[in-house]
Write a protein that holds these residues in place. Sequence first.
Motif, PDB file in Angstrom:
ATOM      1  N   LEU A 113      10.943   7.830   4.292  1.00  0.00           N
ATOM      2  CA  LEU A 113       9.935   8.832   3.917  1.00  0.00           C
ATOM      3  C   LEU A 113       8.850   8.905   4.987  1.00  0.00           C
ATOM      4  CD1 LEU A 113       9.655   8.068   0.079  1.00  0.00           C
ATOM      5  CD2 LEU A 113      10.786  10.032   1.146  1.00  0.00           C
ATOM      6  N   ASP A 114       8.410   7.743   5.469  1.00  0.00           N
ATOM      7  CA  ASP A 114       7.396   7.709   6.537  1.00  0.00           C
ATOM      8  C   ASP A 114       7.881   8.422   7.786  1.00  0.00           C
ATOM      9  OD1 ASP A 114       5.626   6.348   5.027  1.00  0.00           O
ATOM     10  OD2 ASP A 114       5.937   4.392   5.979  1.00  0.00           O
TER      11      ASP A 114
ATOM     12  N   ASP B 236       0.808  -1.214   0.000  1.00  0.00           N
ATOM     13  CA  ASP B 236       0.000   0.000   0.000  1.00  0.00           C
ATOM     14  C   ASP B 236       0.841   1.263   0.000  1.00  0.00           C
ATOM     15  OD1 ASP B 236      -2.180  -1.483  -0.019  1.00  0.00           O
ATOM     16  OD2 ASP B 236      -2.705  -1.230   2.094  1.00  0.00           O
ATOM     17  N   ARG B 237       2.102   1.139   0.348  1.00  0.00           N
ATOM     18  CA  ARG B 237       2.888   2.367   0.472  1.00  0.00           C
ATOM     19  C   ARG B 237       3.371   2.818  -0.890  1.00  0.00           C
ATOM     20  NH1 ARG B 237       7.148   2.268   5.100  1.00  0.00           N
ATOM     21  NH2 ARG B 237       7.921   0.393   4.057  1.00  0.00           N
ATOM     22  N   ARG B 238       3.279   4.118  -1.125  1.00  0.00           N
ATOM     23  CA  ARG B 238       3.653   4.661  -2.435  1.00  0.00           C
ATOM     24  C   ARG B 238       4.817   5.626  -2.350  1.00  0.00           C
ATOM     25  NH1 ARG B 238       0.249   4.663  -6.788  1.00  0.00           N
ATOM     26  NH2 ARG B 238       1.182   6.600  -7.504  1.00  0.00           N
ATOM     27  N   PHE B 239       5.627   5.646  -3.393  1.00  0.00           N
ATOM     28  CA  PHE B 239       6.619   6.705  -3.546  1.00  0.00           C
ATOM     29  C   PHE B 239       5.902   7.930  -4.118  1.00  0.00           C
ATOM     30  CE2 PHE B 239       8.973   2.752  -3.773  1.00  0.00           C
ATOM     31  CZ  PHE B 239      10.062   3.008  -2.953  1.00  0.00           C
TER      32      PHE B 239
ATOM     33  N   ALA C  39      16.087  -2.496  -0.165  1.00  0.00           N
ATOM     34  CA  ALA C  39      16.593  -1.125  -0.079  1.00  0.00           C
ATOM     35  C   ALA C  39      15.452  -0.116  -0.246  1.00  0.00           C
ATOM     36  CB  ALA C  39      17.654  -0.893  -1.141  1.00  0.00           C
ATOM     37  N   LEU C  40      14.612  -0.362  -1.235  1.00  0.00           N
ATOM     38  CA  LEU C  40      13.543   0.603  -1.507  1.00  0.00           C
ATOM     39  C   LEU C  40      12.471   0.577  -0.427  1.00  0.00           C
ATOM     40  CD1 LEU C  40      13.530   0.289  -5.365  1.00  0.00           C
ATOM     41  CD2 LEU C  40      14.039   2.346  -4.029  1.00  0.00           C
ATOM     42  N   ASN C  41      12.303  -0.573   0.199  1.00  0.00           N
ATOM     43  CA  ASN C  41      11.409  -0.642   1.345  1.00  0.00           C
ATOM     44  C   ASN C  41      11.948   0.228   2.480  1.00  0.00           C
ATOM     45  OD1 ASN C  41       8.940  -1.884   2.052  1.00  0.00           O
ATOM     46  ND2 ASN C  41      10.071  -3.077   3.569  1.00  0.00           N
ATOM     47  N   SER C  42      13.253   0.192   2.645  1.00  0.00           N
ATOM     48  CA  SER C  42      13.921   1.026   3.640  1.00  0.00           C
ATOM     49  C   SER C  42      13.777   2.517   3.282  1.00  0.00           C
ATOM     50  CB  SER C  42      15.399   0.630   3.676  1.00  0.00           C
ATOM     51  OG  SER C  42      15.936   0.709   4.950  1.00  0.00           O
TER      52      SER C  42
ATOM     53  N   ILE D  44       6.191  -1.113  -4.347  1.00  0.00           N
ATOM     54  CA  ILE D  44       6.989  -2.330  -4.439  1.00  0.00           C
ATOM     55  C   ILE D  44       6.041  -3.513  -4.303  1.00  0.00           C
ATOM     56  CG2 ILE D  44       8.938  -3.627  -3.482  1.00  0.00           C
ATOM     57  CD1 ILE D  44       9.637  -0.985  -1.915  1.00  0.00           C
ATOM     58  N   ASP D  45       5.880  -4.252  -5.362  1.00  0.00           N
ATOM     59  CA  ASP D  45       5.066  -5.465  -5.287  1.00  0.00           C
ATOM     60  C   ASP D  45       6.020  -6.640  -5.086  1.00  0.00           C
ATOM     61  OD1 ASP D  45       3.648  -7.758  -5.679  1.00  0.00           O
ATOM     62  OD2 ASP D  45       2.668  -7.091  -7.532  1.00  0.00           O
TER      63      ASP D  45
END
Length: 491
Positions: free
Chosen positions: A417-418, A9-12, A409-412, A477-478
Amino acid sequence: FCSALVQRDRRFPDDFLFGTATSAYQIEGGWNVDDKGENIWDRMMHTNPDAITDRSNGDVAADTYNNYKRDVEMMRELGLDAYRFSLSWSRILPNGLANKVSDAGVAFYNNYINEMVKYNITPMATLYHWDLPQKLQDLGGFASPLFPEWFENYAKVAFAQFGDRVKHWITFNEPREICYEGYGHFTKAPILNVTDVGTYYCAKHLVMAHAKAYHAYNDIFKPTQGGVCGITISVNWLGPLTDSEEDFFAAEIRRQAEWGLYAEPIFSEKGGFPQELSKIVARKSAEQGYPTSRMPAFTEEERKYVRGASDFFGVNHYTAFLISANEYKVNWPVPSVFADVDAGLTMLPEWEKAVSVWLRRAPHSIYKALMHLHKKYNGPIFYITENGWSQIPEDGCEDDARIRYYRAALNSVLDCLDAGVDLRGYMAWSLMDNLEWMEGYTERFGLYEVDFASPKKTRTPRKSAFVYKHIISTRTIDPDYEPHTRTMWID
Ligand code: GBH
Protein backbone atom coordinates in the motif's frame (compact mmCIF):
# COMPACT_ATOMS: atom_id res chain seq x y z
CA PHE A 1 14.38 4.58 13.46
CA CYS A 2 12.68 1.66 15.13
CA SER A 3 10.85 -0.66 12.76
CA ALA A 4 8.39 -1.94 15.36
CA LEU A 5 7.19 1.62 15.89
CA VAL A 6 6.85 2.24 12.18
CA GLN A 7 4.81 -0.91 11.90
CA ARG A 8 2.56 0.08 14.80
CA ASP A 9 1.83 3.47 13.29
CA ARG A 10 0.85 2.19 9.89
CA ARG A 11 -2.85 1.77 9.27
CA PHE A 12 -4.97 -0.15 6.82
CA PRO A 13 -7.45 2.18 5.09
CA ASP A 14 -10.99 2.07 6.49
CA ASP A 15 -12.39 0.88 3.17
CA PHE A 16 -9.80 -1.91 2.81
CA LEU A 17 -11.76 -5.19 2.74
CA PHE A 18 -10.61 -7.68 5.34
CA GLY A 19 -12.11 -11.11 4.88
CA THR A 20 -11.63 -14.83 4.89
CA ALA A 21 -12.04 -17.37 2.09
CA THR A 22 -13.43 -20.88 1.60
CA SER A 23 -14.69 -23.00 -1.29
CA ALA A 24 -17.84 -25.02 -1.82
CA TYR A 25 -16.50 -28.56 -2.03
CA GLN A 26 -14.13 -28.00 0.89
CA ILE A 27 -16.84 -26.97 3.38
CA GLU A 28 -20.41 -27.55 2.22
CA GLY A 29 -21.08 -31.28 2.36
CA GLY A 30 -24.63 -32.03 1.19
CA TRP A 31 -23.05 -33.70 -1.81
CA ASN A 32 -26.25 -35.49 -2.91
CA VAL A 33 -29.06 -33.52 -1.29
CA ASP A 34 -32.10 -32.57 -3.34
CA ASP A 35 -31.23 -32.62 -7.02
CA LYS A 36 -27.54 -31.73 -6.79
CA GLY A 37 -25.51 -33.29 -9.61
CA GLU A 38 -22.26 -35.21 -9.23
CA ASN A 39 -19.02 -33.30 -9.70
CA ILE A 40 -15.46 -34.42 -10.45
CA TRP A 41 -14.41 -34.37 -6.78
CA ASP A 42 -17.43 -36.44 -5.72
CA ARG A 43 -16.50 -38.94 -8.43
CA MET A 44 -12.77 -39.06 -7.79
CA MET A 45 -12.99 -39.32 -4.01
CA HIS A 46 -15.68 -41.99 -4.16
CA THR A 47 -13.99 -44.13 -6.79
CA ASN A 48 -10.33 -43.55 -5.93
CA PRO A 49 -10.04 -43.12 -2.14
CA ASP A 50 -6.46 -44.39 -2.20
CA ALA A 51 -5.46 -41.13 -3.85
CA ILE A 52 -6.48 -39.23 -0.67
CA THR A 53 -4.08 -39.17 2.30
CA ASP A 54 -6.74 -40.19 4.87
CA ARG A 55 -9.17 -41.82 2.39
CA SER A 56 -11.71 -39.12 3.25
CA ASN A 57 -14.03 -37.10 1.03
CA GLY A 58 -16.25 -34.02 1.00
CA ASP A 59 -19.60 -35.78 1.46
CA VAL A 60 -20.17 -33.92 4.72
CA ALA A 61 -17.01 -31.80 5.22
CA ALA A 62 -17.76 -28.92 7.65
CA ASP A 63 -21.45 -29.34 6.76
CA THR A 64 -21.90 -25.70 5.89
CA TYR A 65 -24.99 -26.81 4.01
CA ASN A 66 -26.63 -27.11 7.46
CA ASN A 67 -24.38 -24.74 9.42
CA TYR A 68 -24.27 -21.63 7.25
CA LYS A 69 -25.76 -19.46 10.01
CA ARG A 70 -22.96 -20.45 12.34
CA ASP A 71 -20.45 -19.59 9.57
CA VAL A 72 -21.90 -16.10 9.26
CA GLU A 73 -21.86 -15.78 13.05
CA MET A 74 -18.10 -16.50 12.91
CA MET A 75 -17.69 -13.79 10.28
CA ARG A 76 -19.40 -11.39 12.67
CA GLU A 77 -17.22 -12.54 15.56
CA LEU A 78 -14.12 -11.75 13.50
CA GLY A 79 -15.60 -8.45 12.37
CA LEU A 80 -15.06 -9.28 8.71
CA ASP A 81 -15.78 -6.73 6.01
CA ALA A 82 -16.05 -9.41 3.32
CA TYR A 83 -16.33 -13.14 2.79
CA ARG A 84 -15.11 -15.07 -0.23
CA PHE A 85 -16.89 -18.34 -0.94
CA SER A 86 -17.60 -20.37 -4.07
CA LEU A 87 -20.72 -21.59 -5.79
CA SER A 88 -21.07 -25.26 -6.64
CA TRP A 89 -21.91 -25.50 -10.35
CA SER A 90 -23.61 -28.89 -10.01
CA ARG A 91 -25.70 -27.70 -7.04
CA ILE A 92 -27.09 -24.85 -9.16
CA LEU A 93 -27.22 -26.68 -12.50
CA PRO A 94 -27.66 -30.41 -11.76
CA ASN A 95 -27.35 -31.19 -15.46
CA GLY A 96 -24.22 -29.08 -15.89
CA LEU A 97 -25.95 -27.33 -18.78
CA ALA A 98 -28.29 -24.42 -18.16
CA ASN A 99 -31.57 -26.07 -19.17
CA LYS A 100 -32.62 -26.60 -15.55
CA VAL A 101 -31.83 -24.46 -12.51
CA SER A 102 -32.14 -26.19 -9.14
CA ASP A 103 -34.58 -24.40 -6.82
CA ALA A 104 -32.99 -26.02 -3.79
CA GLY A 105 -29.47 -25.05 -4.87
CA VAL A 106 -30.47 -21.45 -5.51
CA ALA A 107 -32.36 -21.32 -2.21
CA PHE A 108 -29.29 -22.48 -0.29
CA TYR A 109 -27.08 -19.74 -1.75
CA ASN A 110 -29.83 -17.15 -1.32
CA ASN A 111 -30.06 -17.96 2.36
CA TYR A 112 -26.30 -17.91 2.78
CA ILE A 113 -25.86 -14.61 0.90
CA ASN A 114 -28.83 -12.98 2.64
CA GLU A 115 -27.41 -13.90 6.01
CA MET A 116 -24.11 -12.17 5.10
CA VAL A 117 -25.80 -9.11 3.67
CA LYS A 118 -28.00 -8.82 6.76
CA TYR A 119 -24.86 -8.25 8.82
CA ASN A 120 -23.17 -5.97 6.33
CA ILE A 121 -20.62 -8.52 5.15
CA THR A 122 -19.67 -8.07 1.50
CA PRO A 123 -20.10 -11.37 -0.35
CA MET A 124 -17.37 -12.18 -2.87
CA ALA A 125 -18.40 -15.16 -4.99
CA THR A 126 -16.12 -17.47 -6.97
CA LEU A 127 -17.96 -19.22 -9.80
CA TYR A 128 -15.52 -22.09 -10.10
CA HIS A 129 -13.34 -23.52 -7.36
CA TRP A 130 -12.51 -26.88 -8.98
CA ASP A 131 -15.81 -28.80 -8.79
CA LEU A 132 -16.80 -29.36 -12.43
CA PRO A 133 -20.04 -31.26 -13.09
CA GLN A 134 -18.92 -34.82 -13.90
CA LYS A 135 -20.98 -34.91 -17.07
CA LEU A 136 -19.06 -31.97 -18.52
CA GLN A 137 -15.84 -33.74 -17.63
CA ASP A 138 -17.04 -36.80 -19.52
CA LEU A 139 -17.47 -34.51 -22.51
CA GLY A 140 -13.87 -33.31 -22.25
CA GLY A 141 -14.08 -30.66 -19.52
CA PHE A 142 -11.62 -27.81 -19.98
CA ALA A 143 -10.01 -29.64 -22.91
CA SER A 144 -13.16 -29.14 -24.97
CA PRO A 145 -13.50 -26.01 -27.12
CA LEU A 146 -17.15 -26.04 -26.03
CA PHE A 147 -16.11 -25.37 -22.44
CA PRO A 148 -16.25 -21.55 -22.72
CA GLU A 149 -19.88 -21.74 -23.81
CA TRP A 150 -20.87 -24.08 -20.96
CA PHE A 151 -19.18 -21.79 -18.47
CA GLU A 152 -20.72 -18.62 -19.89
CA ASN A 153 -24.20 -20.09 -19.57
CA TYR A 154 -23.57 -21.14 -15.97
CA ALA A 155 -22.11 -17.72 -15.15
CA LYS A 156 -25.17 -15.95 -16.55
CA VAL A 157 -27.45 -18.00 -14.31
CA ALA A 158 -25.35 -17.07 -11.28
CA PHE A 159 -25.25 -13.35 -12.19
CA ALA A 160 -29.01 -13.34 -12.75
CA GLN A 161 -29.82 -15.16 -9.50
CA PHE A 162 -27.37 -13.52 -7.10
CA GLY A 163 -26.02 -10.40 -8.78
CA ASP A 164 -28.48 -8.08 -7.05
CA ARG A 165 -26.50 -8.76 -3.83
CA VAL A 166 -23.13 -10.09 -5.01
CA LYS A 167 -21.03 -7.23 -6.39
CA HIS A 168 -17.66 -8.99 -6.46
CA TRP A 169 -17.36 -11.89 -8.88
CA ILE A 170 -14.39 -14.16 -9.46
CA THR A 171 -14.66 -16.46 -12.46
CA PHE A 172 -11.96 -19.05 -11.72
CA ASN A 173 -9.92 -19.96 -8.70
CA GLU A 174 -6.33 -20.76 -9.63
CA PRO A 175 -6.11 -21.75 -13.31
CA ARG A 176 -2.68 -23.26 -12.71
CA GLU A 177 -4.10 -25.76 -10.27
CA ILE A 178 -7.04 -26.55 -12.55
CA CYS A 179 -4.94 -26.97 -15.69
CA TYR A 180 -1.53 -28.15 -14.59
CA GLU A 181 -2.47 -30.19 -11.55
CA GLY A 182 -5.70 -31.61 -12.98
CA TYR A 183 -4.89 -32.05 -16.69
CA GLY A 184 -1.10 -31.98 -17.01
CA HIS A 185 -0.38 -33.85 -13.76
CA PHE A 186 -2.20 -35.97 -11.18
CA THR A 187 -2.53 -33.89 -7.99
CA LYS A 188 -6.07 -32.59 -8.52
CA ALA A 189 -9.24 -34.04 -10.05
CA PRO A 190 -9.66 -35.21 -12.77
CA ILE A 191 -6.00 -36.41 -12.45
CA LEU A 192 -5.66 -36.81 -16.22
CA ASN A 193 -1.84 -36.61 -16.33
CA VAL A 194 -1.83 -35.75 -20.02
CA THR A 195 1.58 -34.18 -19.66
CA ASP A 196 2.31 -32.98 -23.19
CA VAL A 197 -0.78 -30.90 -24.01
CA GLY A 198 -3.18 -31.14 -21.03
CA THR A 199 -2.08 -27.91 -19.33
CA TYR A 200 -1.93 -25.88 -22.55
CA TYR A 201 -5.29 -26.94 -23.99
CA CYS A 202 -6.94 -26.28 -20.65
CA ALA A 203 -5.25 -22.87 -20.37
CA LYS A 204 -6.61 -21.72 -23.70
CA HIS A 205 -10.19 -22.75 -22.99
CA LEU A 206 -10.13 -21.51 -19.41
CA VAL A 207 -8.96 -18.09 -20.47
CA MET A 208 -11.61 -17.95 -23.22
CA ALA A 209 -14.28 -19.05 -20.73
CA HIS A 210 -13.20 -16.34 -18.31
CA ALA A 211 -13.44 -13.73 -21.05
CA LYS A 212 -16.88 -14.90 -22.12
CA ALA A 213 -18.20 -14.68 -18.56
CA TYR A 214 -16.54 -11.29 -18.09
CA HIS A 215 -18.10 -9.88 -21.26
CA ALA A 216 -21.51 -11.32 -20.39
CA TYR A 217 -21.30 -9.60 -17.02
CA ASN A 218 -20.04 -6.38 -18.52
CA ASP A 219 -22.61 -6.20 -21.31
CA ILE A 220 -25.72 -7.63 -19.68
CA PHE A 221 -25.46 -7.34 -15.90
CA LYS A 222 -23.01 -4.62 -14.92
CA PRO A 223 -25.16 -1.78 -16.28
CA THR A 224 -27.88 -2.56 -13.74
CA GLN A 225 -26.01 -4.49 -11.03
CA GLY A 226 -22.90 -2.32 -10.93
CA GLY A 227 -20.41 -4.88 -9.62
CA VAL A 228 -16.98 -6.04 -10.74
CA CYS A 229 -15.76 -9.29 -12.28
CA GLY A 230 -12.20 -10.64 -12.14
CA ILE A 231 -10.15 -13.80 -11.89
CA THR A 232 -7.97 -15.30 -9.16
CA ILE A 233 -4.55 -16.64 -10.11
CA SER A 234 -2.08 -18.32 -7.76
CA VAL A 235 1.03 -16.20 -7.67
CA ASN A 236 3.74 -17.37 -5.35
CA TRP A 237 6.94 -15.37 -5.59
CA LEU A 238 9.38 -17.06 -7.99
CA GLY A 239 12.75 -15.32 -7.96
CA PRO A 240 16.19 -16.27 -9.26
CA LEU A 241 18.39 -18.36 -6.95
CA THR A 242 21.53 -16.39 -7.84
CA ASP A 243 22.33 -13.13 -9.60
CA SER A 244 23.35 -14.94 -12.77
CA GLU A 245 21.66 -14.05 -16.04
CA GLU A 246 20.82 -17.71 -16.56
CA ASP A 247 18.87 -17.84 -13.30
CA PHE A 248 17.05 -14.60 -14.12
CA PHE A 249 15.93 -16.06 -17.43
CA ALA A 250 15.01 -19.40 -15.82
CA ALA A 251 12.89 -17.59 -13.21
CA GLU A 252 11.11 -15.59 -15.91
CA ILE A 253 10.28 -18.71 -17.93
CA ARG A 254 9.10 -20.53 -14.82
CA ARG A 255 6.82 -17.58 -13.95
CA GLN A 256 5.42 -17.65 -17.48
CA ALA A 257 4.57 -21.35 -17.07
CA GLU A 258 3.20 -21.06 -13.52
CA TRP A 259 0.93 -18.05 -13.91
CA GLY A 260 1.90 -16.13 -17.05
CA LEU A 261 -0.10 -18.61 -19.14
CA TYR A 262 -3.26 -17.24 -17.52
CA ALA A 263 -2.30 -13.68 -16.58
CA GLU A 264 -0.57 -12.62 -19.78
CA PRO A 265 -3.57 -13.09 -22.14
CA ILE A 266 -5.81 -11.07 -19.80
CA PHE A 267 -3.61 -8.43 -18.16
CA SER A 268 -0.75 -7.71 -20.57
CA GLU A 269 -0.98 -4.90 -23.09
CA LYS A 270 -0.29 -7.21 -25.98
CA GLY A 271 -2.43 -10.18 -24.95
CA GLY A 272 -1.86 -13.81 -25.95
CA PHE A 273 0.29 -16.45 -24.27
CA PRO A 274 3.69 -15.46 -22.81
CA GLN A 275 6.11 -14.90 -25.65
CA GLU A 276 9.34 -16.60 -24.60
CA LEU A 277 7.53 -19.69 -23.35
CA SER A 278 5.45 -19.85 -26.55
CA LYS A 279 8.64 -19.87 -28.60
CA ILE A 280 10.24 -22.58 -26.50
CA VAL A 281 7.15 -24.81 -26.70
CA ALA A 282 6.79 -24.26 -30.45
CA ARG A 283 10.43 -25.18 -31.06
CA LYS A 284 10.35 -28.26 -28.83
CA SER A 285 7.00 -29.40 -30.28
CA ALA A 286 8.49 -29.32 -33.78
CA GLU A 287 11.56 -31.27 -32.61
CA GLN A 288 9.25 -33.78 -30.96
CA GLY A 289 7.29 -34.37 -34.17
CA TYR A 290 4.04 -32.58 -33.29
CA PRO A 291 2.38 -31.12 -36.40
CA THR A 292 1.61 -27.88 -34.50
CA SER A 293 2.80 -26.37 -31.23
CA ARG A 294 1.53 -28.15 -28.13
CA MET A 295 0.51 -24.68 -26.94
CA PRO A 296 -2.50 -23.57 -28.99
CA ALA A 297 -2.48 -20.00 -30.28
CA PHE A 298 -5.11 -17.31 -29.94
CA THR A 299 -6.60 -15.95 -33.15
CA GLU A 300 -6.31 -12.21 -33.55
CA GLU A 301 -9.97 -11.85 -32.66
CA GLU A 302 -9.63 -14.02 -29.55
CA ARG A 303 -6.54 -12.14 -28.41
CA LYS A 304 -8.40 -8.84 -28.50
CA TYR A 305 -11.50 -10.32 -26.88
CA VAL A 306 -9.49 -11.60 -23.88
CA ARG A 307 -7.04 -8.73 -23.42
CA GLY A 308 -8.26 -6.35 -20.71
CA ALA A 309 -11.20 -8.60 -19.81
CA SER A 310 -10.99 -8.25 -16.03
CA ASP A 311 -11.90 -5.57 -13.50
CA PHE A 312 -9.28 -6.77 -11.03
CA PHE A 313 -6.46 -9.24 -10.49
CA GLY A 314 -7.19 -11.68 -7.66
CA VAL A 315 -4.01 -13.13 -6.18
CA ASN A 316 -3.76 -16.27 -4.10
CA HIS A 317 -0.40 -16.06 -2.45
CA TYR A 318 1.21 -18.45 0.00
CA THR A 319 4.96 -18.71 -0.33
CA ALA A 320 8.08 -18.29 -2.48
CA PHE A 321 10.46 -20.49 -4.45
CA LEU A 322 13.91 -19.79 -5.83
CA ILE A 323 14.55 -20.81 -9.41
CA SER A 324 17.80 -22.14 -10.82
CA ALA A 325 18.83 -22.80 -14.42
CA ASN A 326 21.05 -25.73 -13.46
CA GLU A 327 20.46 -26.91 -9.91
CA TYR A 328 17.60 -28.69 -8.11
CA LYS A 329 16.24 -30.16 -11.32
CA VAL A 330 13.87 -33.11 -11.27
CA ASN A 331 13.12 -35.59 -14.00
CA TRP A 332 9.95 -34.16 -15.44
CA PRO A 333 8.15 -36.36 -17.96
CA VAL A 334 9.03 -35.35 -21.52
CA PRO A 335 7.16 -33.60 -23.00
CA SER A 336 5.51 -31.60 -20.22
CA VAL A 337 5.21 -27.99 -19.10
CA PHE A 338 8.04 -28.16 -16.62
CA ALA A 339 10.26 -30.10 -19.01
CA ASP A 340 9.55 -27.23 -21.42
CA VAL A 341 10.71 -24.79 -18.74
CA ASP A 342 13.70 -26.92 -17.79
CA ALA A 343 14.63 -25.18 -14.51
CA GLY A 344 15.01 -26.32 -10.90
CA LEU A 345 13.43 -24.86 -7.78
CA THR A 346 14.12 -24.76 -4.07
CA MET A 347 13.26 -22.99 -0.81
CA LEU A 348 15.65 -21.73 1.84
CA PRO A 349 16.12 -23.80 5.00
CA GLU A 350 15.75 -20.73 7.23
CA TRP A 351 12.18 -20.12 6.05
CA GLU A 352 9.84 -21.52 8.70
CA LYS A 353 7.98 -24.63 7.53
CA ALA A 354 4.23 -25.26 7.64
CA VAL A 355 2.79 -28.76 7.49
CA SER A 356 2.06 -28.64 3.75
CA VAL A 357 5.27 -29.63 1.93
CA TRP A 358 5.03 -26.67 -0.43
CA LEU A 359 4.47 -24.01 2.23
CA ARG A 360 7.03 -21.91 4.11
CA ARG A 361 7.03 -18.43 5.54
CA ALA A 362 9.23 -16.67 2.98
CA PRO A 363 10.17 -13.07 3.85
CA HIS A 364 8.42 -10.24 1.96
CA SER A 365 7.05 -12.66 -0.61
CA ILE A 366 3.71 -10.81 -0.96
CA TYR A 367 5.55 -7.55 -1.56
CA LYS A 368 7.85 -9.10 -4.17
CA ALA A 369 5.01 -10.82 -6.02
CA LEU A 370 2.66 -7.83 -6.05
CA MET A 371 5.33 -5.28 -6.97
CA HIS A 372 6.30 -7.52 -9.87
CA LEU A 373 2.70 -7.77 -11.13
CA HIS A 374 2.05 -4.09 -10.45
CA LYS A 375 4.94 -3.07 -12.72
CA LYS A 376 4.42 -5.74 -15.34
CA TYR A 377 0.72 -5.12 -15.83
CA ASN A 378 0.58 -1.38 -15.38
CA GLY A 379 -0.94 -1.09 -11.91
CA PRO A 380 -4.17 -3.09 -11.98
CA ILE A 381 -6.58 -3.28 -9.05
CA PHE A 382 -5.65 -6.21 -6.81
CA TYR A 383 -7.34 -8.29 -4.18
CA ILE A 384 -5.42 -10.89 -2.23
CA THR A 385 -8.06 -13.60 -2.36
CA GLU A 386 -6.16 -16.24 -0.33
CA ASN A 387 -3.20 -16.37 2.03
CA GLY A 388 -2.77 -18.82 4.88
CA TRP A 389 -0.85 -21.33 6.95
CA SER A 390 -1.29 -25.06 7.68
CA GLN A 391 -0.85 -27.17 10.81
CA ILE A 392 -1.66 -30.71 11.85
CA PRO A 393 -4.98 -31.29 13.68
CA GLU A 394 -3.15 -32.24 16.89
CA ASP A 395 -1.63 -28.75 17.07
CA GLY A 396 -4.99 -27.50 18.29
CA CYS A 397 -5.81 -23.87 18.91
CA GLU A 398 -2.57 -22.32 20.15
CA ASP A 399 -1.34 -21.54 16.66
CA ASP A 400 1.56 -19.14 17.15
CA ALA A 401 3.21 -20.10 13.86
CA ARG A 402 0.05 -19.03 12.00
CA ILE A 403 0.07 -15.73 13.90
CA ARG A 404 3.69 -15.13 12.90
CA TYR A 405 2.73 -15.86 9.31
CA TYR A 406 -0.29 -13.54 9.22
CA ARG A 407 1.54 -10.67 10.89
CA ALA A 408 4.41 -10.94 8.42
CA ALA A 409 2.02 -11.20 5.47
CA LEU A 410 -0.06 -8.22 6.53
CA ASN A 411 3.05 -6.18 7.15
CA SER A 412 3.99 -6.95 3.56
CA VAL A 413 0.51 -5.82 2.51
CA LEU A 414 1.15 -2.47 4.22
CA ASP A 415 4.44 -2.21 2.30
CA CYS A 416 2.49 -2.72 -0.94
CA LEU A 417 0.00 0.00 0.00
CA ASP A 418 2.86 2.38 0.86
CA ALA A 419 4.43 1.65 -2.52
CA GLY A 420 1.25 2.64 -4.34
CA VAL A 421 -0.08 -0.80 -5.26
CA ASP A 422 -3.86 -0.58 -5.77
CA LEU A 423 -4.65 -3.39 -3.36
CA ARG A 424 -8.24 -3.28 -2.14
CA GLY A 425 -8.62 -6.28 0.13
CA TYR A 426 -7.16 -9.34 1.83
CA MET A 427 -8.87 -12.70 2.39
CA ALA A 428 -7.28 -15.09 4.87
CA TRP A 429 -7.42 -18.77 3.94
CA SER A 430 -9.36 -20.01 5.72
CA LEU A 431 -12.32 -19.08 7.91
CA MET A 432 -12.25 -22.64 9.23
CA ASP A 433 -10.64 -26.04 8.78
CA ASN A 434 -11.87 -27.81 5.69
CA LEU A 435 -11.25 -30.62 3.25
CA GLU A 436 -7.72 -29.98 2.02
CA TRP A 437 -8.22 -31.79 -1.33
CA MET A 438 -5.81 -34.73 -1.72
CA GLU A 439 -4.61 -34.21 1.86
CA GLY A 440 -8.11 -34.82 3.20
CA TYR A 441 -8.47 -33.55 6.77
CA THR A 442 -4.80 -34.00 7.68
CA GLU A 443 -3.78 -30.38 7.01
CA ARG A 444 -5.64 -27.55 8.73
CA PHE A 445 -5.74 -23.93 7.52
CA GLY A 446 -8.56 -22.59 9.72
CA LEU A 447 -8.75 -19.52 11.92
CA TYR A 448 -11.45 -21.68 13.48
CA GLU A 449 -10.80 -25.30 14.29
CA VAL A 450 -13.49 -27.72 13.12
CA ASP A 451 -14.18 -30.87 15.11
CA PHE A 452 -14.99 -33.17 12.19
CA ALA A 453 -15.82 -36.04 14.57
CA SER A 454 -18.63 -34.12 16.22
CA PRO A 455 -22.13 -34.29 14.75
CA LYS A 456 -22.47 -30.49 14.59
CA LYS A 457 -18.94 -30.05 13.18
CA THR A 458 -18.27 -27.73 16.11
CA ARG A 459 -16.20 -24.66 15.28
CA THR A 460 -13.79 -23.19 17.86
CA PRO A 461 -11.71 -20.04 17.39
CA ARG A 462 -7.95 -20.49 17.41
CA LYS A 463 -5.65 -17.90 18.94
CA SER A 464 -5.03 -16.54 15.43
CA ALA A 465 -8.75 -15.71 15.13
CA PHE A 466 -8.45 -13.28 18.06
CA VAL A 467 -5.31 -11.74 16.57
CA TYR A 468 -6.95 -11.30 13.16
CA LYS A 469 -10.02 -9.79 14.82
CA HIS A 470 -7.80 -7.29 16.62
CA ILE A 471 -5.98 -6.34 13.40
CA ILE A 472 -9.30 -5.79 11.61
CA SER A 473 -10.85 -3.68 14.36
CA THR A 474 -7.77 -1.53 15.02
CA ARG A 475 -6.64 -1.43 11.35
CA THR A 476 -3.09 -1.87 12.63
CA ILE A 477 -0.74 -4.73 13.42
CA ASP A 478 0.33 -4.72 17.04
CA PRO A 479 3.26 -7.18 17.20
CA ASP A 480 2.81 -7.54 20.97
CA TYR A 481 -0.95 -8.07 21.12
CA GLU A 482 -1.84 -11.12 23.23
CA PRO A 483 -5.48 -12.17 23.39
CA HIS A 484 -6.45 -12.35 27.06
CA THR A 485 -9.32 -14.75 26.54
CA ARG A 486 -10.25 -17.71 24.38
CA THR A 487 -13.94 -16.88 24.56
CA MET A 488 -15.24 -15.19 21.42
CA TRP A 489 -17.68 -12.30 21.29
CA ILE A 490 -19.44 -10.14 18.70
CA ASP A 491 -18.66 -6.41 18.87
C1 GBH B 1 -5.12 -22.97 -2.52
O1 GBH B 1 -4.16 -23.36 -3.47
C2 GBH B 1 -6.51 -23.43 -2.89
O2 GBH B 1 -7.19 -22.43 -3.63
C3 GBH B 1 -7.35 -23.84 -1.72
O3 GBH B 1 -8.50 -24.51 -2.15
C4 GBH B 1 -6.52 -24.69 -0.79
O4 GBH B 1 -7.25 -25.23 0.28
C5 GBH B 1 -5.39 -23.83 -0.27
O5 GBH B 1 -4.62 -23.38 -1.32
C6 GBH B 1 -4.44 -24.55 0.68
O6 GBH B 1 -3.77 -25.57 0.02
O7 GBH B 1 1.02 -31.17 -3.53
O8 GBH B 1 3.30 -30.41 -3.58
O9 GBH B 1 2.18 -30.96 -5.66
C7 GBH B 1 -2.85 -22.96 -3.14
C8 GBH B 1 -1.82 -23.32 -4.17
C9 GBH B 1 -0.57 -24.98 -5.25
C10 GBH B 1 -1.19 -25.36 -3.02
C11 GBH B 1 -0.32 -26.44 -5.44
C12 GBH B 1 -0.96 -26.84 -3.20
C13 GBH B 1 0.18 -28.53 -4.39
C14 GBH B 1 1.62 -28.80 -4.44
N1 GBH B 1 -1.58 -24.75 -4.26
N2 GBH B 1 0.00 -27.10 -4.23
S1 GBH B 1 2.03 -30.46 -4.30
